[in-house]
Write an enzyme that holds these catalytic residues in place. Sequence first.
Site, PDB file in Angstrom:
ATOM      1  CD  GLU A 105     -17.380  -4.413   5.302  1.00 37.98           C
ATOM      2  OE1 GLU A 105     -16.224  -4.760   5.157  1.00 37.98           O
ATOM      3  OE2 GLU A 105     -18.420  -4.030   4.715  1.00 37.98           O
ATOM      4  CD  GLU A 125     -14.224  -0.174   4.090  1.00 34.74           C
ATOM      5  OE1 GLU A 125     -14.066   0.708   4.624  1.00 34.74           O
ATOM      6  OE2 GLU A 125     -14.530  -0.709   4.567  1.00 34.74           O
TER       7      GLU A 125
HETATM    8  N1  3HC Z   1      -3.848  -4.050   3.070  1.00 28.04           N
HETATM    9  C1  3HC Z   1      -2.848  -4.791   3.000  1.00 28.04           C
HETATM   10  N2  3HC Z   1      -1.416  -4.058   3.900  1.00 28.04           N
HETATM   11  C2  3HC Z   1      -1.899  -3.211   4.796  1.00 28.04           C
HETATM   12  C3  3HC Z   1      -2.944  -2.468   4.764  1.00 28.04           C
HETATM   13  C4  3HC Z   1      -4.196  -3.325   4.342  1.00 28.04           C
HETATM   14  N3  3HC Z   1      -5.663  -2.779   4.570  1.00 28.04           N
HETATM   15  N4  3HC Z   1      -3.053  -1.948   5.846  1.00 28.04           N
HETATM   16  C5  3HC Z   1      -2.300  -1.412   6.137  1.00 28.04           C
HETATM   17  N5  3HC Z   1      -1.203  -2.098   5.115  1.00 28.04           N
HETATM   18  C6  3HC Z   1       0.673  -2.814   5.608  1.00 28.04           C
HETATM   19  C7  3HC Z   1       0.904  -1.572   4.901  1.00 28.04           C
HETATM   20  O1  3HC Z   1       1.128  -1.600   3.477  1.00 28.04           O
HETATM   21  C8  3HC Z   1       2.489  -1.286   6.025  1.00 28.04           C
HETATM   22  O2  3HC Z   1       2.986  -2.174   4.972  1.00 28.04           O
HETATM   23  P1  3HC Z   1       4.936  -2.205   4.511  1.00 28.04           P
HETATM   24  O3  3HC Z   1       5.032  -1.958   5.896  1.00 28.04           O
HETATM   25  O4  3HC Z   1       5.271  -3.157   3.759  1.00 28.04           O
HETATM   26  O5  3HC Z   1       4.106  -0.903   3.963  1.00 28.04           O
HETATM   27  C9  3HC Z   1       2.145  -2.174   6.964  1.00 28.04           C
HETATM   28  O6  3HC Z   1       1.079  -2.411   6.551  1.00 28.04           O
HETATM   29  C10 3HC Z   1       1.947  -1.032   7.792  1.00 28.04           C
HETATM   30  O7  3HC Z   1       0.922  -0.202   7.888  1.00 28.04           O
HETATM   31  P2  3HC Z   1       1.266   2.045   8.214  1.00 28.04           P
HETATM   32  O8  3HC Z   1       3.113   1.947   7.755  1.00 28.04           O
HETATM   33  O9  3HC Z   1       0.537   2.406   7.445  1.00 28.04           O
HETATM   34  O10 3HC Z   1       1.316   0.958   9.743  1.00 28.04           O
HETATM   35  P3  3HC Z   1       0.089   2.300  10.840  1.00 28.04           P
HETATM   36  O11 3HC Z   1       0.709   1.749  12.158  1.00 28.04           O
HETATM   37  O12 3HC Z   1       1.375   4.331  10.519  1.00 28.04           O
HETATM   38  O13 3HC Z   1      -1.312   2.361  10.396  1.00 28.04           O
HETATM   39  C11 3HC Z   1      -3.178   1.897   9.993  1.00 28.04           C
HETATM   40  C12 3HC Z   1      -1.829   1.647  11.126  1.00 28.04           C
HETATM   41  C13 3HC Z   1      -3.845   2.401  10.488  1.00 28.04           C
HETATM   42  C14 3HC Z   1      -3.637   0.227   9.407  1.00 28.04           C
HETATM   43  C15 3HC Z   1      -2.706   2.168   8.321  1.00 28.04           C
HETATM   44  O14 3HC Z   1      -2.050   1.203   7.671  1.00 28.04           O
HETATM   45  C16 3HC Z   1      -4.357   1.893   7.300  1.00 28.04           C
HETATM   46  O15 3HC Z   1      -4.788   2.907   6.998  1.00 28.04           O
HETATM   47  N6  3HC Z   1      -4.666   1.108   6.794  1.00 28.04           N
HETATM   48  C17 3HC Z   1      -5.374   1.380   5.530  1.00 28.04           C
HETATM   49  C18 3HC Z   1      -6.897   0.600   5.951  1.00 28.04           C
HETATM   50  C19 3HC Z   1      -7.678   0.196   5.396  1.00 28.04           C
HETATM   51  O16 3HC Z   1      -7.947   1.716   4.419  1.00 28.04           O
HETATM   52  N7  3HC Z   1      -8.383  -0.819   5.480  1.00 28.04           N
HETATM   53  C20 3HC Z   1      -9.497  -1.211   4.439  1.00 28.04           C
HETATM   54  C21 3HC Z   1      -9.470  -1.816   3.558  1.00 28.04           C
HETATM   55  S1  3HC Z   1     -10.898  -2.001   2.362  1.00 28.04           S
HETATM   56  C22 3HC Z   1     -11.282  -2.708   2.564  1.00 28.04           C
HETATM   57  O17 3HC Z   1     -11.526  -3.278   3.736  1.00 28.04           O
HETATM   58  C23 3HC Z   1     -12.505  -3.043   1.701  1.00 28.04           C
HETATM   59  C24 3HC Z   1     -13.580  -3.990   2.394  1.00 28.04           C
HETATM   60  O18 3HC Z   1     -14.655  -3.342   2.827  1.00 28.04           O
HETATM   61  C25 3HC Z   1     -14.342  -5.012   1.656  1.00 28.04           C
END
Ligand code: 3HC
Length: 699
Positions: A105, A125
């Site tokens: 975004e 999301e």
């Molecule tokens: N917020 C907080 N922590 C997050 C996060 C997030 N969005 N995404 C990842 N993390 C944290 C994980 O909990 C993990 O923490 P830890 O080491 O303490 O356990 C660390 O980051 C590493 O994550 P992964 O082990 O999953 O690392 P990978 O390299 O395998 O994957 C990734 C990285 C592809 C970024 C994966 O973490 C992922 O898919 N994250 C979620 C992304 C997501 O859903 N984003 C949308 C969020 S909601 C949003 O943006 C709303 C907005 O529209 C208003």
Amino acid sequence: MTSQVYYERHQSLAVIRINNPPVNALSQSVREGILHALEEALADDRISAIGLLCEGRTFIAGADIREFSQPPQAPSLPEVTNAIEASEKPVIALIHGTALGGGLEIALASHYRLATKGARFGMPEVNLGLIPGAGGTQRLPRLVGVPLAIEMIVHGRKIDAEQAYASGLVDEILKGDSLLQSCLDLCPSLTNIGVAGRRVSVRSIPKPVEALACLEAEESRMRASGAKRQAPVQCLRAIRAAVEHVFAEGARVERELFLECKGSDEHLGLAHAFFAERRAIKIPELAHANPEPIRSVAVLGAGTMGRGIAISFLDAGFPVCLFDIDQAALEKGLNAISKHYDRSVAKGRLSREAADNRIHGLNSTLNYDALSDIDLIVEAAIESMQIKCAIFKELDRVCRPGAILASNTSTLDIDQIAASTGRAADVIGLHFFSPANIMRLLEVVTGTNTSNTTKATAMALAKSIGKVGVLVGNCYGFVGNRILYRRLPEAISLVTEGATPEQVDRVMTEFGFPMGQFAMSDLAGLDVGYRAREERRQSGEEVPRSWLDVLVEHGRLGQKSGAGVYRYEAGDRRPKEDEEALRLIAAFREAQGVVPRRVEDSEIRERCLYVMVNEAFKILDEGVARCESDIDVVWNCGYGFPADKGGLMYWARKEGLPFILERIRSLYGETGLEQWQPARGLLAAVDQANFDATTSSTG
Ligand code: 3HC
């Protein structure tokens, strides 16, 4: 700025640098830092363009999910994205790694998007029970069109840099690796671009007639599917608002829907499931163990399971040697793998080149001695202790010292298998779930003597092949199947007492399972369980006969024979209720002297689910699972437990452990059956809950 956001000046380019490891999530201080940096750049007359880039392995991966459970703190993400877009100086998003959710975004609000070749883009999301909440549902369809926006927002599909470039999502793919240098090189030409024409929010939706048709088609598909999750529906509503309204009104609708989703049980459940998966791989006892590198893999057994396992490794880039003692079985396996990749190419999931690369990574052998240099061997032979021990004895003879010897057994004693070798420290269970190349769960089963290095290697390996590894202890059925094997007899008893299989399955699918217990048994083949029960009977165990045995004895083996608990029409896998099966069940009841009674749906739900919860607590009592959330991961990723309910244990706590215990006690009183004897951990959890309730009401 703030400790996570730095401001730098490079000639006339201002750089906003974000450093919030591990994934540069948009926590409050990052949002605030971006706004301050932006203000500074706008106030500085020497600055003509602003680059936004991230340190570490990735661009912004989204909003900080951990903050969603706290009261909102200013500035909100929409304030940040709107400020970026309103900037009179062009803002250039410099993207590497993954630009996800709020991160994408921010990029969409920027006036120019540059990406590295390996960058990926997505709006995940929906997988967290949310919709994009900072203009994503309004800007993305304006930039790439409604069909791709639906794919990305409603289905959470990620796209790579090439697709992003082709769709207009990014303006340029960088040749070199230095984002900053590329930005500096482009700066003179970018400063001439008027920002007004680059603001996505003022664009109109491309091909509006087609867009509306696509939206309507998706809405009717969703209605017809009967899907229960709310977030995909809300995503579509927000996209419709983008099609029907100007940006400001669409953004208002989006915000309203986002806040609704943020407060939903669906979001809380899915967020729990997300963090539970990440917790599962953090194992304190392995903190200092160094995983061994795995460079080559052999899979023993070219049957369905072995093929799926081989594909999992090939997909992740490992060279795989497929082994079988039977030439015909080996050839059949190799052909099936090759056909799998041909199908992937035909369906457009894989390029021909990528498929060929994977097929070239596969070789085969009929000879144990060919396995002498392999780093990891995964045995996927039939479920017989005798056969597995014989295989492991051979592996012990031929494999190099330090090679990991893994069994894909779904139930058997890993210690007994390990005892057939002279290297129990290197033996471990790697329990894949069928279809192995698709299901995300990998139960990593540790024996008494499995070394920490072997455990750490297996857990690291799970991650490298895209599976969620869960470390579990050794017992019959481990975590997943042990719980499943409690639900099946309960479901069978409910039918004996008077329910129909269709009723039991309907209650399970209404709960959210993709398939009911009996449809699942038909899919797996009723003869598999029948043979196991017969073996146990022959070894002197008392295994009561049920109507399921009767069905098998009448040649009803499940989907593969066209009839099992249900009937199947040729070419159609959907189960149909079958008079003949119902007649056999009725005859069984009569022979047992059972007078059928009316069984309420609520009783089915309670008995099928509470028996699982009780067994899960017993598993925790015995230390077979490390924590409740590991059990959630096992059932979410391996058995289709509806993840929007968080997981079996998370759901049980929401349902109310005191109530569950009360029902379990009463069923134990009525039946005296072992499965209803309350688990110690459940009793303790209820005591704790009662204690907490008393202290909070008196304190
Ligand atoms: N917020 C907080 N922590 C997050 C996060 C997030 N969005 N995404 C990842 N993390 C944290 C994980 O909990 C993990 O923490 P830890 O080491 O303490 O356990 C660390 O980051 C590493 O994550 P992964 O082990 O999953 O690392 P990978 O390299 O395998 O994957 C990734 C990285 C592809 C970024 C994966 O973490 C992922 O898919 N994250 C979620 C992304 C997501 O859903 N984003 C949308 C969020 S909601 C949003 O943006 C709303 C907005 O529209 C208003």
